[in-house]
Design an enzyme around this catalytic site. Structure first.
Site, PDB file in Angstrom:
ATOM      1  N   CYS A 129      -8.993  11.234  -2.113  1.00 42.72           N
ATOM      2  CA  CYS A 129      -7.609  11.229  -2.626  1.00 42.72           C
ATOM      3  C   CYS A 129      -7.629  10.968  -4.127  1.00 42.72           C
ATOM      4  CB  CYS A 129      -6.736  10.223  -1.898  1.00 42.72           C
ATOM      5  SG  CYS A 129      -7.326   8.545  -1.970  1.00 42.72           S
TER       6      CYS A 129
ATOM      7  N   ASP B 264     -11.708   8.494   5.346  1.00 40.06           N
ATOM      8  CA  ASP B 264     -10.557   8.699   4.446  1.00 40.06           C
ATOM      9  C   ASP B 264     -10.437   7.474   3.519  1.00 40.06           C
ATOM     10  OD1 ASP B 264      -8.216   9.562   3.261  1.00 40.06           O
ATOM     11  OD2 ASP B 264      -6.921   9.001   4.932  1.00 40.06           O
TER      12      ASP B 264
ATOM     13  N   ASP C 297     -10.807  -0.879   9.310  1.00 39.97           N
ATOM     14  CA  ASP C 297     -10.249  -1.019   7.964  1.00 39.97           C
ATOM     15  C   ASP C 297     -10.577  -2.419   7.468  1.00 39.97           C
ATOM     16  OD1 ASP C 297      -7.842   0.719   6.352  1.00 39.97           O
ATOM     17  OD2 ASP C 297      -8.078  -1.375   5.741  1.00 39.97           O
TER      18      ASP C 297
ATOM     19  N   GLN D 152       0.841  -1.200   0.000  1.00 40.18           N
ATOM     20  CA  GLN D 152       0.000   0.000   0.000  1.00 40.18           C
ATOM     21  C   GLN D 152       0.873   1.245   0.000  1.00 40.18           C
ATOM     22  OE1 GLN D 152      -3.264   0.525   2.587  1.00 40.18           O
ATOM     23  NE2 GLN D 152      -4.153  -1.470   2.172  1.00 40.18           N
TER      24      GLN D 152
ATOM     25  N   TYR E 205       0.825   6.678   4.848  1.00 37.96           N
ATOM     26  CA  TYR E 205       0.155   7.814   4.190  1.00 37.96           C
ATOM     27  C   TYR E 205       0.732   9.139   4.695  1.00 37.96           C
ATOM     28  CZ  TYR E 205      -2.874   4.581   1.869  1.00 37.96           C
ATOM     29  OH  TYR E 205      -3.324   3.588   1.049  1.00 37.96           O
TER      30      TYR E 205
ATOM     31  N   ARG F  44      -3.819  15.212   9.883  1.00 32.10           N
ATOM     32  CA  ARG F  44      -3.945  14.496  11.162  1.00 32.10           C
ATOM     33  C   ARG F  44      -3.808  15.493  12.308  1.00 32.10           C
ATOM     34  NH1 ARG F  44      -1.788   9.626   8.335  1.00 32.10           N
ATOM     35  NH2 ARG F  44       0.361  10.320   8.242  1.00 32.10           N
TER      36      ARG F  44
HETATM   37  C1  LIG Z   1      -6.393   6.328   2.017  1.00 38.04           C
HETATM   38  S1  LIG Z   1      -6.129   4.939   3.025  1.00 38.04           S
HETATM   39  C2  LIG Z   1      -6.400   5.607   4.621  1.00 38.04           C
HETATM   40  C3  LIG Z   1      -5.173   6.240   5.234  1.00 38.04           C
HETATM   41  C4  LIG Z   1      -5.274   6.509   6.704  1.00 38.04           C
HETATM   42  N1  LIG Z   1      -6.353   7.431   7.015  1.00 38.04           N
HETATM   43  C5  LIG Z   1      -3.973   7.031   7.293  1.00 38.04           C
HETATM   44  O1  LIG Z   1      -3.935   8.178   7.756  1.00 38.04           O
HETATM   45  O2  LIG Z   1      -2.984   6.295   7.288  1.00 38.04           O
HETATM   46  C6  LIG Z   1      -7.533   3.969   2.684  1.00 38.04           C
HETATM   47  C7  LIG Z   1      -7.687   2.689   3.487  1.00 38.04           C
HETATM   48  O3  LIG Z   1      -8.994   2.174   3.206  1.00 38.04           O
HETATM   49  C8  LIG Z   1      -8.952   0.761   3.309  1.00 38.04           C
HETATM   50  N2  LIG Z   1     -10.171   0.271   2.619  1.00 38.04           N
HETATM   51  C9  LIG Z   1     -10.407   0.176   1.290  1.00 38.04           C
HETATM   52  N3  LIG Z   1     -11.696  -0.188   1.063  1.00 38.04           N
HETATM   53  C10 LIG Z   1     -12.276  -0.324   2.280  1.00 38.04           C
HETATM   54  C11 LIG Z   1     -13.582  -0.648   2.716  1.00 38.04           C
HETATM   55  N4  LIG Z   1     -14.578  -0.894   1.853  1.00 38.04           N
HETATM   56  N5  LIG Z   1     -13.827  -0.691   4.051  1.00 38.04           N
HETATM   57  C12 LIG Z   1     -12.826  -0.453   4.926  1.00 38.04           C
HETATM   58  N6  LIG Z   1     -11.578  -0.107   4.574  1.00 38.04           N
HETATM   59  C13 LIG Z   1     -11.298  -0.037   3.271  1.00 38.04           C
HETATM   60  C14 LIG Z   1      -7.618   0.377   2.737  1.00 38.04           C
HETATM   61  O4  LIG Z   1      -7.219  -0.882   3.259  1.00 38.04           O
HETATM   62  C15 LIG Z   1      -6.738   1.554   3.204  1.00 38.04           C
HETATM   63  O5  LIG Z   1      -6.069   1.202   4.383  1.00 38.04           O
END
Ligand SMILES: C[S@@+](CC[C@H](N)C(=O)[O-])C[C@H]1O[C@@H](n2cnc3c(N)ncnc32)[C@H](O)[C@@H]1O
Length: 387
Positions: free
Chosen positions: A329, A289, A242, A191, A196, A203
């Site tokens: 994003c 997010d 997540d 990832q 991130y 944050r």
């Molecule tokens: C943009 S990242 C979030 C970054 C996080 N807010 C941070 O500050 O590190 C998006 C996350 O959404 C998760 N994800 C994707 N689809 C999802 C779903 N339907 N339900 C829950 N999590 C999901 C991914 O595994 C990923 O970790």
């Protein structure tokens, strides 16, 4: 160096610092090697830019310089030093040091995680300078180790073989510290390049609005970024959600690393928010997010539906005057789209929303004018108020 001739429309765009030439805007032939250096000229043979070309790619030319300068080791070293100098004030030992076109080094992404680097090549053109780039990174940054990759998705578009290489020795986990909060980062994880980094500033901003002992639901939490700030800075009661077991396991370890406690749920956020509606639980702040729902313009309308779904449900789950941090994003779903989603969702709930903050990617992911795609992370901090 071979020349590539472009039409008047593209020449005008490049005059305003557009970083790319599309294949359809090239008026000379296409007899070039993938990644070959080229001089871009207009229809009257006037110099426009220097870049590299890939006839296989829709984005045929990526600009390296709008000045007619030699593209050699000194050129790359100057660019890398400038990019590093722009980041000296970042309150962390982890940051994106080179953000491809936004640092005028198309096809190259370099992240620093404490003493280690994660390096990504995404174009055939930049791969031609592989040895030079790595040599400069070692000389200038003196990393203890590097993970260097060329991803499969990019290789398919650009016509190169993907790879992951370790140079020096990189531990399974590196500990970084961001605004006083510590995180493990797995540089080998698929990832992003491990963490991130682009949300660092958000944050902090979002956490400043949280009150002591507030209940915070961190949706799409990844390794717990927002939630852990809320716990460490405001002793909030935090739940991270997540879909990935792997990142939730790392989120738990990140809380332990900071001697913090939290709750962790592996679930699909779309379903989980619906389930919570049936319970009595309510939150002071919900963070939304999600991953990029709209990687291309054609996916925008499906993406908007996805955003609406989670925002409507989150609004049902915040207490009166509760807060929602809503992020996109994806360049195709921008600030104005998020406002539309927020307003519609509020209307559907018989509520109103106030915008407390407009949020953007942190400055180590520069947004340069002339390159609209360099703005890709936008968000709103919203207060949900009663009518
Ligand atoms: C943009 S990242 C979030 C970054 C996080 N807010 C941070 O500050 O590190 C998006 C996350 O959404 C998760 N994800 C994707 N689809 C999802 C779903 N339907 N339900 C829950 N999590 C999901 C991914 O595994 C990923 O970790």
């Amino acid at each position: 160096m071979k020349k590539v001739r472009i039409n008047a429309k593209a020449a005008k765009e490049l005059a305003h610092y557009a970083p790319w030439v599309y294949r359809s805007d090239i008026v000379s032939g296409m007899e070039y090697e993938p990644g070959e250096l080229v001089e871009v000229v207009d229809e009257k043979d006037r110099f426009v830019a220097i870049g590299y070309i890939n006839p296989a790619s829709t984005i045929a030319v990526r600009v390296l310089s709008f000045k007619n300068v030699p593209i050699n080791r000194a050129f790359f070293k100057t660019r890398i030093l400038r990019a590093a100098a722009r980041r000296v004030d970042i309150p962390s030992d982890a940051c994106r040091l080179i953000h491809t076109e936004a640092d005028f080094l198309p096809g190259l992404v370099v992240d620093r995680y404490a003493d280690y680097l994660s390096v990504q090549f995404t174009t055939a053109g930049m791969l031609r300078f592989y040895e030079t780039i790595l040599d400069i990174l070692v000389e200038v940054l003196e990393p203890a180790g590097m993970i260097v990759r060329a991803e499969e998705y990019a290789g398919k578009k650009e016509g190169f073989e993907s790879f992951v290489r370790e140079i020096g020795s990189v531990p399974d986990r590196v500990v970084i510290e961001e605004n006083g909060v510590r995180f493990y980062v797995d540089l080998r994880s698929s990832q992003k390049t491990g963490f991130y980094l682009d949300q660092r500033r958000n944050r902090k901003i979002v956490t400043d609005y949280i009150k002591q002992r507030d209940c915070v639901l961190d949706c799409f939490s990844n390794t717990g970024g927002f939630g852990l700030y809320a716990k460490v800075k405001k002793n909030a009661r935090v739940r991270c959600v997540d879909i990935s077991e792997e990142v939730i396991a790392l989120a738990k370890q990140n809380f332990d690393l900071n001697e913090a406690t939290g709750e962790f749920v592996v679930a699909n956020v779309f379903d989980y928010l619906r389930e919570l509606r049936a319970s009595k639980e309510r939150f002071d702040m919900i963070i939304l997010d999600p991953p990029s729902f709209a990687k291309s313009r054609s996916k925008k309308s499906a993406a908007m539906k996805g955003f609406k779904d989670i925002t409507v449900n989150a609004m049902k789950l915040v207490r009166s005057e509760g807060l929602i941090a809503l992020f996109s994003c994806s360049h195709h779903v921008g600030m104005e789209d998020l406002k539309k989603i927020a307003l519609q969702s509020a209307k559907d709930n018989g509520k109103m929303v106030e915008v407390l903050e407009h949020l953007y990617q942190d400055i180590d992911h520069p947004y340069v004018l002339g390159n609209p795609y360099s703005l890709y992370l936008e968000g709103l901090l919203l207060k949900v108020i009663d009518l």
